[in-house]
Design a protein around this motif. Sequence first.
Motif, PDB file in Angstrom:
ATOM      1  N   UNK A  48       0.833  -1.207   0.000  1.00  0.00           N
ATOM      2  CA  UNK A  48       0.000   0.000   0.000  1.00  0.00           C
ATOM      3  C   UNK A  48       0.862   1.249   0.000  1.00  0.00           C
ATOM      4  N   UNK A  49       1.940   1.242   0.776  1.00  0.00           N
ATOM      5  CA  UNK A  49       2.842   2.395   0.786  1.00  0.00           C
ATOM      6  C   UNK A  49       3.491   2.587  -0.576  1.00  0.00           C
ATOM      7  N   UNK A  50       3.896   1.497  -1.218  1.00  0.00           N
ATOM      8  CA  UNK A  50       4.475   1.596  -2.564  1.00  0.00           C
ATOM      9  C   UNK A  50       3.436   2.092  -3.566  1.00  0.00           C
ATOM     10  N   UNK A  51       2.196   1.654  -3.414  1.00  0.00           N
ATOM     11  CA  UNK A  51       1.124   2.148  -4.281  1.00  0.00           C
ATOM     12  C   UNK A  51       0.929   3.650  -4.086  1.00  0.00           C
ATOM     13  N   UNK A  52       0.955   4.084  -2.822  1.00  0.00           N
ATOM     14  CA  UNK A  52       0.818   5.513  -2.537  1.00  0.00           C
ATOM     15  C   UNK A  52       1.908   6.325  -3.230  1.00  0.00           C
ATOM     16  N   UNK A  53       3.141   5.877  -3.089  1.00  0.00           N
ATOM     17  CA  UNK A  53       4.280   6.658  -3.581  1.00  0.00           C
ATOM     18  C   UNK A  53       4.462   6.494  -5.085  1.00  0.00           C
ATOM     19  N   UNK A  54       4.523   5.244  -5.542  1.00  0.00           N
ATOM     20  CA  UNK A  54       4.855   4.987  -6.939  1.00  0.00           C
ATOM     21  C   UNK A  54       3.646   5.042  -7.864  1.00  0.00           C
ATOM     22  N   UNK A  55       2.478   4.677  -7.338  1.00  0.00           N
ATOM     23  CA  UNK A  55       1.285   4.661  -8.173  1.00  0.00           C
ATOM     24  C   UNK A  55       0.469   5.934  -8.111  1.00  0.00           C
ATOM     25  N   UNK A  56       0.357   6.499  -6.920  1.00  0.00           N
ATOM     26  CA  UNK A  56      -0.488   7.686  -6.723  1.00  0.00           C
ATOM     27  C   UNK A  56       0.326   8.966  -6.600  1.00  0.00           C
ATOM     28  N   UNK A  57       1.631   8.849  -6.594  1.00  0.00           N
ATOM     29  CA  UNK A  57       2.488  10.035  -6.574  1.00  0.00           C
ATOM     30  C   UNK A  57       2.495  10.794  -5.273  1.00  0.00           C
ATOM     31  N   UNK A  58       2.176  10.115  -4.160  1.00  0.00           N
ATOM     32  CA  UNK A  58       2.147  10.805  -2.868  1.00  0.00           C
ATOM     33  C   UNK A  58       3.554  11.180  -2.427  1.00  0.00           C
ATOM     34  N   UNK A  59       3.688  12.391  -1.888  1.00  0.00           N
ATOM     35  CA  UNK A  59       4.953  12.846  -1.319  1.00  0.00           C
ATOM     36  C   UNK A  59       4.707  13.172   0.151  1.00  0.00           C
ATOM     37  N   UNK A  60       5.771  13.175   0.964  1.00  0.00           N
ATOM     38  CA  UNK A  60       5.584  13.467   2.388  1.00  0.00           C
ATOM     39  C   UNK A  60       4.831  14.773   2.612  1.00  0.00           C
ATOM     40  N   UNK A  61       3.876  14.707   3.528  1.00  0.00           N
ATOM     41  CA  UNK A  61       3.062  15.869   3.850  1.00  0.00           C
ATOM     42  C   UNK A  61       1.752  15.934   3.101  1.00  0.00           C
ATOM     43  N   UNK A  62       1.615  15.159   2.011  1.00  0.00           N
ATOM     44  CA  UNK A  62       0.331  15.162   1.308  1.00  0.00           C
ATOM     45  C   UNK A  62      -0.722  14.450   2.148  1.00  0.00           C
ATOM     46  N   UNK A  63      -1.974  14.837   1.919  1.00  0.00           N
ATOM     47  CA  UNK A  63      -3.084  14.403   2.763  1.00  0.00           C
ATOM     48  C   UNK A  63      -3.870  13.293   2.062  1.00  0.00           C
ATOM     49  N   UNK A  64      -4.194  12.256   2.829  1.00  0.00           N
ATOM     50  CA  UNK A  64      -4.933  11.112   2.303  1.00  0.00           C
ATOM     51  C   UNK A  64      -6.197  10.929   3.132  1.00  0.00           C
ATOM     52  N   UNK A  65      -7.355  11.213   2.538  1.00  0.00           N
ATOM     53  CA  UNK A  65      -8.627  11.025   3.223  1.00  0.00           C
ATOM     54  C   UNK A  65      -8.935   9.531   3.300  1.00  0.00           C
ATOM     55  N   UNK A  66      -9.237   9.052   4.498  1.00  0.00           N
ATOM     56  CA  UNK A  66      -9.561   7.639   4.699  1.00  0.00           C
ATOM     57  C   UNK A  66     -11.017   7.536   5.152  1.00  0.00           C
ATOM     58  N   UNK A  67     -11.928   7.427   4.183  1.00  0.00           N
ATOM     59  CA  UNK A  67     -13.356   7.301   4.468  1.00  0.00           C
ATOM     60  C   UNK A  67     -13.682   5.815   4.578  1.00  0.00           C
ATOM     61  N   UNK A  68     -13.193   5.223   5.647  1.00  0.00           N
ATOM     62  CA  UNK A  68     -13.266   3.779   5.852  1.00  0.00           C
ATOM     63  C   UNK A  68     -13.666   3.488   7.292  1.00  0.00           C
ATOM     64  N   UNK A  69     -14.335   2.359   7.529  1.00  0.00           N
ATOM     65  CA  UNK A  69     -14.593   1.934   8.902  1.00  0.00           C
ATOM     66  C   UNK A  69     -13.365   1.239   9.477  1.00  0.00           C
ATOM     67  N   UNK A  70     -13.453   0.840  10.731  1.00  0.00           N
ATOM     68  CA  UNK A  70     -12.372   0.072  11.340  1.00  0.00           C
ATOM     69  C   UNK A  70     -12.361  -1.318  10.702  1.00  0.00           C
TER      70      UNK A  70
END
Length: 270
Positions: A48-70
Amino acid sequence: MPADTPALLWRDAHDADPSRPFVTAYDGPVGGRVELSGATFGNWVAKTANMLVDGLGAVPGERVALALPVHWQSLAWLVACWSAGAVPVLPEDAAAVPSADIAVADADRIGPALDSGAREAVAASLHPLGAPLPDCPPAALDYADEVRGYGDHHTPSPAASDPAHPALESGGRTFTAAELAGAARERARAWELTGGDRVAIITSAREPLGALGPDLSRFLAPLSRAVPLVLTPSIDSANLQSRLDMERATALVGAPPGTPAPSGGIRPLS
C-alpha cells in the motif's frame, strides 16, 4: 530510545515477532474469519505504501482522506500513510469524505470520494480476504486489483521517523507523530497492557476510523506494546463471549452501551 512516531511503533511491533498474529478480523456476526501475522500485514502495508508513492504520486506531507470503517485494510492504509510520510485525514462523520490530495473510500462512499476534489480516488472493497470491489466505478482505482502489483518491501520515508512531522488530521486538529506516539504510550499505561494481552475491538461498518479515538490511541496503544488485535462486529453477548474466549482475548474495546461486561477475566477498556 522510545519510538516517537507511529511508523516506528509499527516497526518495533513487527520486528518483535513477525510470525505472531497481528490482527484477526471477523467479517460479520457469524461470518468469515481471517488472521494476519505481522509479516502478512506488513506485506499489505508495504504494498500500500508503494502504491501511494509509486502509483499515486504521494509525497511526504500530502493528505490522504480515509473514508473507511475500522477494518484490517483501513489499519493497513493508516500504517502505509505513516510509512510514506503522508497524512491520514479522518472524516468527521460516517458519510463524509474530507477534501484531500488522495481519497480512499469504501463502496458506500466512493461516489462522494470521486466528487471530493482529490486527484486520485481509490475504492476499497473491505472484503475479508482482499477481493476486488464487484462494481468499481471507472473513474476510481480498485485497491485490491491495484495493490497486488506493488512490491512487498517498502523503504520508509525520512518523514516516518520525524517526531515533528504531521501524522494525522482528526477531530478538527492536526497531530504530530510524537503526539500520537505519546498518546499511545499513555493509553497503554492506563490500560496496563502487557505483551501477554490480546485486545478485541468492536467494529461497525457505520462508524469511521475516528471510533478508534481522535488520536487513534485505541489502535496505537496496543501497537505500542506489540499486542495482537481482534476485530469483531457487535453480536449478542453470549456469542460475543464465546468468540472472545475462543480468541483468548484479555480486553475489550468499544462495546455498545448496554452490552454486559465480559466474564472470564476479560477486562473492558474505555
